[in-house]
Design an enzyme around this catalytic site. Structure first.
Site, PDB file in Angstrom:
ATOM      1  N   ARG A 278       0.951  -1.294   0.116  1.00  0.00           N
ATOM      2  CA  ARG A 278      -0.218  -0.239   0.140  1.00  0.00           C
ATOM      3  C   ARG A 278       0.807   1.380   0.072  1.00  0.00           C
ATOM      4  O   ARG A 278       0.631   2.160  -0.574  1.00  0.00           O
ATOM      5  CB  ARG A 278      -1.080  -0.137   0.922  1.00  0.00           C
ATOM      6  N   ARG A 314     -13.104  -0.229  -2.164  1.00  0.00           N
ATOM      7  CA  ARG A 314     -12.915   0.008  -0.104  1.00  0.00           C
ATOM      8  C   ARG A 314     -13.460   0.860   0.234  1.00  0.00           C
ATOM      9  O   ARG A 314     -14.233   0.776   1.283  1.00  0.00           O
ATOM     10  CB  ARG A 314     -11.410   0.551  -0.274  1.00  0.00           C
ATOM     11  N   CYS A 346     -26.859  -0.468  -8.249  1.00  0.00           N
ATOM     12  CA  CYS A 346     -28.255  -1.375  -7.362  1.00  0.00           C
ATOM     13  C   CYS A 346     -28.215  -1.098  -6.338  1.00  0.00           C
ATOM     14  O   CYS A 346     -28.039  -2.536  -6.139  1.00  0.00           O
ATOM     15  CB  CYS A 346     -29.385  -1.861  -8.619  1.00  0.00           C
ATOM     16  N   TYR A 375      -5.163  -1.245  -3.864  1.00  0.00           N
ATOM     17  CA  TYR A 375      -6.714  -1.901  -3.645  1.00  0.00           C
ATOM     18  C   TYR A 375      -7.319  -1.444  -4.279  1.00  0.00           C
ATOM     19  O   TYR A 375      -8.728  -1.278  -3.816  1.00  0.00           O
ATOM     20  CB  TYR A 375      -6.021  -2.465  -2.283  1.00  0.00           C
TER      21      TYR A 375
HETATM   22  C1  LIG Z   1      -1.319  -7.476   2.307  1.00  0.00           C
HETATM   23  C2  LIG Z   1       0.455  -8.552   2.316  1.00  0.00           C
HETATM   24  C3  LIG Z   1       1.604  -7.558   2.564  1.00  0.00           C
HETATM   25  C4  LIG Z   1       1.359  -6.180   2.320  1.00  0.00           C
HETATM   26  O1  LIG Z   1       0.462  -5.072   3.270  1.00  0.00           O
HETATM   27  P1  LIG Z   1       0.899  -3.165   2.470  1.00  0.00           P
HETATM   28  O2  LIG Z   1      -0.543  -3.120   4.006  1.00  0.00           O
HETATM   29  O3  LIG Z   1      -0.477  -3.079   0.983  1.00  0.00           O
HETATM   30  O4  LIG Z   1       1.633  -3.345   2.755  1.00  0.00           O
HETATM   31  C5  LIG Z   1       2.350  -7.857   2.699  1.00  0.00           C
HETATM   32  N1  LIG Z   1       2.140  -9.382   2.845  1.00  0.00           N
HETATM   33  C6  LIG Z   1       1.708  -9.887   3.119  1.00  0.00           C
HETATM   34  C7  LIG Z   1       1.864 -11.996   3.474  1.00  0.00           C
HETATM   35  C8  LIG Z   1       0.377  -9.778   3.183  1.00  0.00           C
HETATM   36  O5  LIG Z   1      -0.440 -10.291   2.957  1.00  0.00           O
END
Ligand SMILES: *Cc1c(COP(=O)(O)O)cnc(C)c1O
Length: 421
Positions: A278, A314, A346, A375
């Site tokens: 993220r 989201r 809808c 995401y």
């Molecule tokens: C989703 C996930 C991440 C990334 O998480 P962010 O919040 O997007 O940084 C890293 N490692 C694992 C194992 C994940 O499931």
């Protein structure tokens, strides 16, 4: 910081007016900034300077091939959670030795593809998975490098749907059982146990849960070494949060996060991996949409957009906030208006924001959702038979469509009517 700013009264993505992209590709669309992606990767890389490390981009946050190629060229590894992601990473030119495979439900078929194609390590999440991976590796005459994901039972203080480090979550093995599980793993000839993995959740806005989890990992490293295991790599997961609301206090910076890592596990002589998703892609993207109607309700006004929950889920799924700004910069001192901002789907869940005060808008105006690079596109669907919206990448004064909008014909022809019907 990102590269979406007003210039000459128009929102720009780097040097390109967002309105030019809208005119070329139509709305709605996602737009990513290469400079922002690059900068965010560099922040993590610099935060771990002085340690032996690899930043493995969590590609589930945004897995467009062009984004992966950009990351790979910067030197990033990839954190993948399915064989589809593994194959996409390979297709983007990332070598197997820079790909780590996470996830609670890896199948034999997935393990086989990754073992044959080359893999940095599997992050194993359970004993049954460990035994299956051992089996698959032996059947191929290979040895699978693994870390074992431990669940440290730490409260990440984030949205329940994206908290992963509490004992009630499905992820990893309880840290209290780790020594037994490592002892078991060491007896399996198809596995090479090289380290420990932990990931406690996403959108963390506080460093304390990281600190607590990493201290537990440091302690476990010492115990496992005393038990005779050669622990030489720590995968510390992702999860650092981003500022979704400009008006709020910002989450900690990667450099501060790096300090926590150095302080907690820096003296162990381990190679460090992190898996940010993220923070790299989130604020490197916007979703651009057009106002279809401004509708006056009994007690509120609705801004009805041409994007919907199928394009950006989201808000509906995590009650999350996105700043939504007009593409044409509002005149200073212009009188604001308050809207519920919704899509055309809808169901009432198709609401992006309630009682949002912003510049007064008219039908035909463009708006941009900030912080939509992570995401967003990856979670989109064609619910209501709305074709997936395109993705655009900007670099300097150039832009390119990096995933085209399917035609209605393509969308329709994906379904098959059986001959016997
Ligand atoms: C989703 C996930 C991440 C990334 O998480 P962010 O919040 O997007 O940084 C890293 N490692 C694992 C194992 C994940 O499931």
């Amino acid at each position: 910081m990102d590269h979406f700013i007003y210039r000459n009264g128009v929102l720009h993505a780097e040097d390109v007016p967002v309105s030019d992209i809208a005119a070329a590709v139509g709305t709605p669309f996602y737009c990513y900034s290469a400079a922002t992606l690059t900068r965010h990767y560099a922040l993590f890389d610099e935060a771990l300077a002085g340690t032996d490390h690899l930043v493995c981009y969590a590609m589930k946050s945004n897995s467009n091939l062009a984004v992966l190629k950009l990351m790979g060229d910067l030197g990033a590894g990839m954190d993948v959670v399915s064989v589809g992601e593994y194959l996409k990473a390979k297709a983007a030119g990332i070598p197997g030795e820079r790909i780590v495979f996470s996830g609670v439900g890896k199948t034999r078929a997935e393990m086989r593809v990754a073992l044959e194609g080359g893999i940095r390590q599997f992050n194993v999440e359970s004993e049954p998975e460990m035994e299956v991976l051992n089996d698959v590796a032996l059947s191929l005459g290979l040895v699978a490098p693994i870390t074992i994901r431990v669940n440290p039972d730490v409260d990440a203080k984030t949205h329940a749907k994206i908290a992963t480090g509490k004992k009630e979550n499905k992820f990893g093995i309880p840290i209290s059982r780790a020594r037994d599980v490592y002892a078991h793993a060491a007896t399996l000839k198809g596995l090479d146990v090289i380290g420990i993995d932990v990931h406690i959740g996403s959108q963390l806005t506080d460093l304390e849960p990281f600190e607590l989890a990493y201290l537990k990992v440091a302690e476990l490293t010492r115990q496992l070494r005393a038990d005779g295991h050669d622990i030489r790599r720590l995968d510390l997961g992702g999860g650092l949060g981003i500022p979704y609301e400009r008006s709020n206090t910002a989450p900690p910076l990667p450099i501060e996060y790096g300090d926590v890592i150095k302080r907690t596990v820096g003296d162990l002589g381990c190679e460090i991996e992190i898996e940010p998703g993220r923070l790299i892609s989130g604020n490197a993207g916007i979703m651009v949409s057009e106002v279809i109607y401004v509708k006056s309700g009994e007690d509120r006004d609705f801004l009805i957009l041409d994007s919907a929950m199928n394009d950006l889920i989201r808000p509906a799924m995590y009650e999350s906030h996105h700043d939504i700004i007009p593409v044409t910069e509002p005149a200073a001192g212009a009188e604001p208006a308050t809207y519920d901002i919704v899509g055309p789907i809808c169901e009432s869940g198709d609401t992006f924001a309630k009682e949002r005060t912003m510049a007064r808008l008219n039908s035909g105006d463009l708006v941009a959702f900030r912080s939509a690079g992570a995401y967003g596109a990856v979670m989109a669907s064609e619910y209501n038979s709305r074709p997936l919206i395109p993705e655009v990448l900007v670099q300097g004064d150039q832009f390119a469509v990096i995933r085209a909008r399917p035609t209605f014909e393509e969308m329709i022809n994906r379904d098959i009517i059986p001959e016997w019907l």
